[in-house]
Write an enzyme that holds these catalytic residues in place. Sequence first.
Site, mmCIF file in Angstrom:
data_model
loop_
_atom_site.group_PDB
_atom_site.id
_atom_site.type_symbol
_atom_site.label_atom_id
_atom_site.label_comp_id
_atom_site.label_asym_id
_atom_site.label_seq_id
_atom_site.Cartn_x
_atom_site.Cartn_y
_atom_site.Cartn_z
ATOM 1 N N GLY A 14 0.820 -1.222 0.000
ATOM 2 C CA GLY A 14 0.000 0.000 0.000
ATOM 3 C C GLY A 14 0.845 1.259 0.000
ATOM 4 N N SER A 16 1.209 3.415 -2.470
ATOM 5 C CA SER A 16 0.847 4.379 -3.513
ATOM 6 C C SER A 16 0.357 5.716 -2.977
ATOM 7 C CB SER A 16 -0.221 3.767 -4.437
ATOM 8 O OG SER A 16 -1.290 3.262 -3.672
ATOM 9 N N VAL A 66 -3.532 -7.652 -1.500
ATOM 10 C CA VAL A 66 -3.049 -8.437 -0.353
ATOM 11 C C VAL A 66 -4.029 -9.543 0.053
ATOM 12 C CG1 VAL A 66 -1.508 -6.660 0.602
ATOM 13 C CG2 VAL A 66 -3.915 -6.737 1.344
ATOM 14 N N ASN A 92 1.338 -2.388 5.507
ATOM 15 C CA ASN A 92 0.650 -1.099 5.667
ATOM 16 C C ASN A 92 -0.740 -1.073 5.018
ATOM 17 O OD1 ASN A 92 0.492 2.026 5.793
ATOM 18 N ND2 ASN A 92 0.394 1.555 3.606
ATOM 19 N N SER A 144 -3.668 0.407 14.594
ATOM 20 C CA SER A 144 -4.368 1.693 14.783
ATOM 21 C C SER A 144 -4.772 1.810 16.247
ATOM 22 C CB SER A 144 -5.634 1.707 13.909
ATOM 23 O OG SER A 144 -6.513 2.727 14.327
ATOM 24 N N TYR A 157 -13.150 -2.597 11.336
ATOM 25 C CA TYR A 157 -11.790 -2.024 11.293
ATOM 26 C C TYR A 157 -11.064 -2.210 12.637
ATOM 27 C CZ TYR A 157 -8.185 1.591 10.524
ATOM 28 O OH TYR A 157 -6.999 2.271 10.391
ATOM 29 N N LYS A 161 -7.676 -4.375 13.462
ATOM 30 C CA LYS A 161 -6.458 -3.737 13.972
ATOM 31 C C LYS A 161 -6.051 -4.299 15.339
ATOM 32 C CE LYS A 161 -5.655 -1.064 10.450
ATOM 33 N NZ LYS A 161 -4.466 -1.299 9.626
HETATM 34 P P1 NDP Z 1 -4.869 5.246 2.246
HETATM 35 O O1 NDP Z 1 -6.287 4.933 1.922
HETATM 36 O O2 NDP Z 1 -4.344 6.612 1.981
HETATM 37 O O3 NDP Z 1 -3.921 4.170 1.508
HETATM 38 C C1 NDP Z 1 -4.221 2.811 1.583
HETATM 39 C C2 NDP Z 1 -3.208 2.022 0.790
HETATM 40 O O4 NDP Z 1 -3.561 0.625 0.861
HETATM 41 C C3 NDP Z 1 -3.187 2.391 -0.698
HETATM 42 O O5 NDP Z 1 -1.868 2.342 -1.160
HETATM 43 C C4 NDP Z 1 -4.016 1.275 -1.342
HETATM 44 O O6 NDP Z 1 -3.628 0.990 -2.682
HETATM 45 C C5 NDP Z 1 -3.644 0.106 -0.461
HETATM 46 N N1 NDP Z 1 -4.655 -0.950 -0.515
HETATM 47 C C6 NDP Z 1 -5.983 -0.864 -0.255
HETATM 48 N N2 NDP Z 1 -6.572 -2.063 -0.432
HETATM 49 C C7 NDP Z 1 -5.586 -2.921 -0.825
HETATM 50 C C8 NDP Z 1 -5.549 -4.296 -1.174
HETATM 51 N N3 NDP Z 1 -6.646 -5.073 -1.175
HETATM 52 N N4 NDP Z 1 -4.365 -4.851 -1.528
HETATM 53 C C9 NDP Z 1 -3.242 -4.095 -1.554
HETATM 54 N N5 NDP Z 1 -3.202 -2.794 -1.230
HETATM 55 C C10 NDP Z 1 -4.362 -2.221 -0.873
HETATM 56 O O7 NDP Z 1 -4.697 4.841 3.774
HETATM 57 P P2 NDP Z 1 -3.766 5.462 4.928
HETATM 58 O O8 NDP Z 1 -2.462 5.856 4.372
HETATM 59 O O9 NDP Z 1 -4.556 6.425 5.682
HETATM 60 O O10 NDP Z 1 -3.580 4.165 5.850
HETATM 61 C C11 NDP Z 1 -2.463 3.295 5.735
HETATM 62 C C12 NDP Z 1 -2.510 2.322 6.894
HETATM 63 O O11 NDP Z 1 -2.501 3.035 8.117
HETATM 64 C C13 NDP Z 1 -3.779 1.463 6.916
HETATM 65 O O12 NDP Z 1 -3.463 0.164 7.371
HETATM 66 C C14 NDP Z 1 -4.646 2.185 7.921
HETATM 67 O O13 NDP Z 1 -5.577 1.330 8.516
HETATM 68 C C15 NDP Z 1 -3.597 2.645 8.920
HETATM 69 N N6 NDP Z 1 -4.017 3.772 9.753
HETATM 70 C C16 NDP Z 1 -4.382 4.983 9.199
HETATM 71 C C17 NDP Z 1 -4.767 6.019 10.021
HETATM 72 C C18 NDP Z 1 -5.160 7.374 9.483
HETATM 73 O O14 NDP Z 1 -5.586 8.204 10.285
HETATM 74 N N7 NDP Z 1 -5.023 7.634 8.214
HETATM 75 C C19 NDP Z 1 -4.828 5.850 11.480
HETATM 76 C C20 NDP Z 1 -4.424 4.558 11.940
HETATM 77 C C21 NDP Z 1 -4.031 3.572 11.096
HETATM 78 P P3 NDP Z 1 -4.277 1.755 -3.970
HETATM 79 O O15 NDP Z 1 -4.401 3.205 -3.578
HETATM 80 O O16 NDP Z 1 -3.296 1.523 -5.062
HETATM 81 O O17 NDP Z 1 -5.593 1.092 -4.224
#
Ligand code: NDP
Length: 249
Positions: A14, A16, A66, A92, A144, A157, A161
């Site tokens: 993840g 991107s 994933v 991630n 999280s 969610y 987590k």
């Molecule tokens: P984003 O939505 O900005 O990014 C999510 C990433 O996960 C993207 O790169 C996406 O790929 C990838 N992704 C989604 N589904 C799949 C899949 N099935 N297979 C592979 N890759 C996948 O999320 P955040 O950056 O906000 O979050 C990143 C991590 O941090 C997550 O695990 C989230 O739960 C955790 N987190 C975030 C918080 C926040 O406040 N933002 C707080 C606590 C934890 P693509 O875009 O190419 O589809």
Amino acid sequence: MKNDLTNKLFLITGGSKGIGKAIVEKFYESGAKVAFTYNSNQESAEEIISTLGNDTSRVKCYKLDVKNYNEIEQLIPQIEEDMGEIYGLVNNAGITKDGAFFRMQPEDWSDVIDTNLNGVFNMTKAFGNKVIRRGEGKIINISSVSGLKGSQGQANYASSKAAIISLTKTLAREFASFGVQVNAVAPGFIATEMVDAMPEPAKKKINSMVPMKRMGESEEVAEAVEFLASPSSNYITGHTLVIDGGLTA
Ligand code: NDP
């Protein structure tokens, strides 16, 4: 030297956008080689590589869901053929499908569990057998604060987590004698698209709840992940590092 990741190859899921993107950039800056995955955002993944200078011997992106174990089993040898032995894994990738429990559909539950929890299982299973044979390595899972405290409207969610924290502790115990550390980070509210999608009043309310009165930045999470990936954390395993501006203090 302590946070030096020079020439170590990390696989980051993840990457991107959001926190994953910040981790890719931070690790690259610290000298690591980085293989990262995207699921749907190929364009932004390629943009990251171009911003980092298009050095494909040090940074490459791969499409991966994933949830799909077979894809992962094929991808890992492919990455190793392209870039060398993978030293560390950052799990991630994650999604949300929020809603009050009585309105949550079974597919909202299973999509989130399949991506956030089974995704971590799939990646770690495919990578774990290799890394324990090599006798050194690091696995960092992105959990999280929802997994620590529970979170209204996020039964799926928060459960995924919380399970990641338990999985981290269990794998830390199982992998310790093989020289592999397994840790997690638990971010609070981080200003990414996931949180940006919230209405303005909800964001204001969040800021007022956080003792530091602001959301965190993706880069601040990336710094903590870098620490757990580096030799500075060699005697730390099974730990969950909370990055939440005091929210759970
Ligand atoms: P984003 O939505 O900005 O990014 C999510 C990433 O996960 C993207 O790169 C996406 O790929 C990838 N992704 C989604 N589904 C799949 C899949 N099935 N297979 C592979 N890759 C996948 O999320 P955040 O950056 O906000 O979050 C990143 C991590 O941090 C997550 O695990 C989230 O739960 C955790 N987190 C975030 C918080 C926040 O406040 N933002 C707080 C606590 C934890 P693509 O875009 O190419 O589809």
